[in-house]
Design a protein around this motif. Structure first.
Motif, PDB file in Angstrom:
ATOM      1  N   SER A 133       4.802  14.013  10.206  1.00  0.00           N
ATOM      2  CA  SER A 133       4.571  12.721  10.849  1.00  0.00           C
ATOM      3  C   SER A 133       3.781  11.724   9.998  1.00  0.00           C
ATOM      4  CB  SER A 133       3.838  12.917  12.184  1.00  0.00           C
ATOM      5  OG  SER A 133       2.615  13.598  12.001  1.00  0.00           O
ATOM      6  N   HIS A 134       3.557  12.018   8.716  1.00  0.00           N
ATOM      7  CA  HIS A 134       2.818  11.095   7.853  1.00  0.00           C
ATOM      8  C   HIS A 134       3.467  11.005   6.467  1.00  0.00           C
ATOM      9  CE1 HIS A 134      -0.346  12.197  10.816  1.00  0.00           C
ATOM     10  NE2 HIS A 134      -0.675  10.931  10.685  1.00  0.00           N
ATOM     11  N   ALA A 135       3.425   9.813   5.898  1.00  0.00           N
ATOM     12  CA  ALA A 135       3.969   9.593   4.550  1.00  0.00           C
ATOM     13  C   ALA A 135       3.279   8.397   3.908  1.00  0.00           C
ATOM     14  CB  ALA A 135       5.470   9.357   4.612  1.00  0.00           C
ATOM     15  N   LEU A 136       3.207   8.411   2.590  1.00  0.00           N
ATOM     16  CA  LEU A 136       2.651   7.293   1.818  1.00  0.00           C
ATOM     17  C   LEU A 136       3.783   6.568   1.094  1.00  0.00           C
ATOM     18  CD1 LEU A 136      -0.479   8.983   0.179  1.00  0.00           C
ATOM     19  CD2 LEU A 136      -0.519   7.204   1.947  1.00  0.00           C
ATOM     20  N   LEU A 137       3.621   5.245   0.950  1.00  0.00           N
ATOM     21  CA  LEU A 137       4.650   4.434   0.303  1.00  0.00           C
ATOM     22  C   LEU A 137       3.981   3.244  -0.379  1.00  0.00           C
ATOM     23  CD1 LEU A 137       7.829   3.822   0.145  1.00  0.00           C
ATOM     24  CD2 LEU A 137       7.424   2.315   2.083  1.00  0.00           C
ATOM     25  N   SER A 138       4.348   2.973  -1.637  1.00  0.00           N
ATOM     26  CA  SER A 138       3.842   1.788  -2.333  1.00  0.00           C
ATOM     27  C   SER A 138       4.921   0.711  -2.350  1.00  0.00           C
ATOM     28  CB  SER A 138       3.411   2.136  -3.761  1.00  0.00           C
ATOM     29  OG  SER A 138       2.155   2.766  -3.778  1.00  0.00           O
ATOM     30  N   PHE A 139       4.473  -0.540  -2.211  1.00  0.00           N
ATOM     31  CA  PHE A 139       5.386  -1.672  -2.042  1.00  0.00           C
ATOM     32  C   PHE A 139       4.873  -2.865  -2.820  1.00  0.00           C
ATOM     33  CE2 PHE A 139       6.131  -5.584   0.577  1.00  0.00           C
ATOM     34  CZ  PHE A 139       7.520  -5.632   0.524  1.00  0.00           C
ATOM     35  N   ASP A 140       5.778  -3.556  -3.509  1.00  0.00           N
ATOM     36  CA  ASP A 140       5.439  -4.768  -4.257  1.00  0.00           C
ATOM     37  C   ASP A 140       6.545  -5.780  -4.037  1.00  0.00           C
ATOM     38  OD1 ASP A 140       5.670  -6.529  -6.785  1.00  0.00           O
ATOM     39  OD2 ASP A 140       3.691  -5.651  -7.010  1.00  0.00           O
ATOM     40  N   ILE A 141       6.185  -7.029  -3.738  1.00  0.00           N
ATOM     41  CA  ILE A 141       7.205  -8.048  -3.523  1.00  0.00           C
ATOM     42  C   ILE A 141       6.752  -9.357  -4.161  1.00  0.00           C
ATOM     43  CG2 ILE A 141       6.278  -8.693  -1.246  1.00  0.00           C
ATOM     44  CD1 ILE A 141       9.234  -9.215  -0.394  1.00  0.00           C
ATOM     45  N   GLY A 142       7.690 -10.018  -4.846  1.00  0.00           N
ATOM     46  CA  GLY A 142       7.368 -11.265  -5.524  1.00  0.00           C
ATOM     47  C   GLY A 142       8.477 -12.295  -5.367  1.00  0.00           C
ATOM     48  N   ASN A 143       8.140 -13.546  -5.669  1.00  0.00           N
ATOM     49  CA  ASN A 143       9.079 -14.661  -5.597  1.00  0.00           C
ATOM     50  C   ASN A 143       9.768 -14.810  -6.944  1.00  0.00           C
ATOM     51  OD1 ASN A 143      10.380 -17.146  -5.477  1.00  0.00           O
ATOM     52  ND2 ASN A 143       8.741 -18.148  -4.329  1.00  0.00           N
TER      53      ASN A 143
END
Length: 208
Positions: A164-174
């Protein structure tokens, strides 16, 4: 101190992802599991609904093909865990203890890079862009000169902690502005009633 944390994050991000070419990293041949796929899509559904993305409603989404290495979300979580007393009650549950963190670090120390596919994303229409091709476009300023509007997304493969748990990295740019950062963070996801929901955010080594 926040500036120091920011520099550490930037250094870690590029050492784990876009700084290396496909010739320098090991590419994973393992397929994305249905659980991993659900986590990624549930996250994107909730994240892209936020008000700060309304101005980008007509932007095309390009996902960097090479994933952020799984060592990054683990490192981000470890940093915050190390300073957990500073957060007080802001984080009411630390699901990974120091023993488990050390095990995860060893497991992902030489982790490979996953290549995202358009079929991994059923919640949004995306185009896949190789890192090398993206770097060349940025150098030439092609995004800034192109009339097409782009959002550039980088994601780690989810790190499954338990059922029931997880880690995730996220990056968003224009992309129109040379991939000017919109936001970047690591998120702890929790499964609630068969849906993966955001539990906590970790950004720049500082919880918010």
């Amino acid at each position: 101190m926040r500036n120091i944390f920011f520099l550490i994050l930037i250094s870690n991000f590029f050492s784990c992802s876009t700084a290396k070419t496909s010739k320098e990293v090991e590419i994973s041949t393992a397929k994305l599991s249905e659980t991993e796929k659900t986590i990624v899509n549930d996250f994107l559904i909730s994240e892209l609904k936020k008000d700060n993305y309304k101005r980008y409603a007509d932007f095309q989404i390009n996902v960097i093909a090479e994933s952020i290495k799984q060592s990054k979300p683990i490192s981000d979580y470890a940093f915050n865990y190390q300073h957990k007393k500073s957060w007080g009650v802001a984080v009411n549950e630390w699901v990974i203890d120091s023993v488990s963190l050390n095990k995860l670090k060893l497991q992902k120390q030489f982790d490979s890079v996953y290549l995202w596919k358009s079929t991994d994303f059923y919640c949004v229409d995306v185009k896949i862009l190789k890192t090398e091709a993206f770097n060349q476009i940025i150098k030439k300023g092609a995004f800034g000169l192109n009339e097409t509007k782009y959002l550039i997304v980088a994601l780690s493969r989810p790190v499954i902690i338990d059922s029931s748990h997880a880690l995730l990295s996220f990056d968003i740019g224009n992309g129109q502005l040379g991939n000017a950062a919109i936001t970047h963070f690591t998120v702890l996801m929790k499964k609630v009633n068969e849906q993966w929901m955001t539990e906590h955010y970790f950004e720049d080594g500082i919880y918010y």
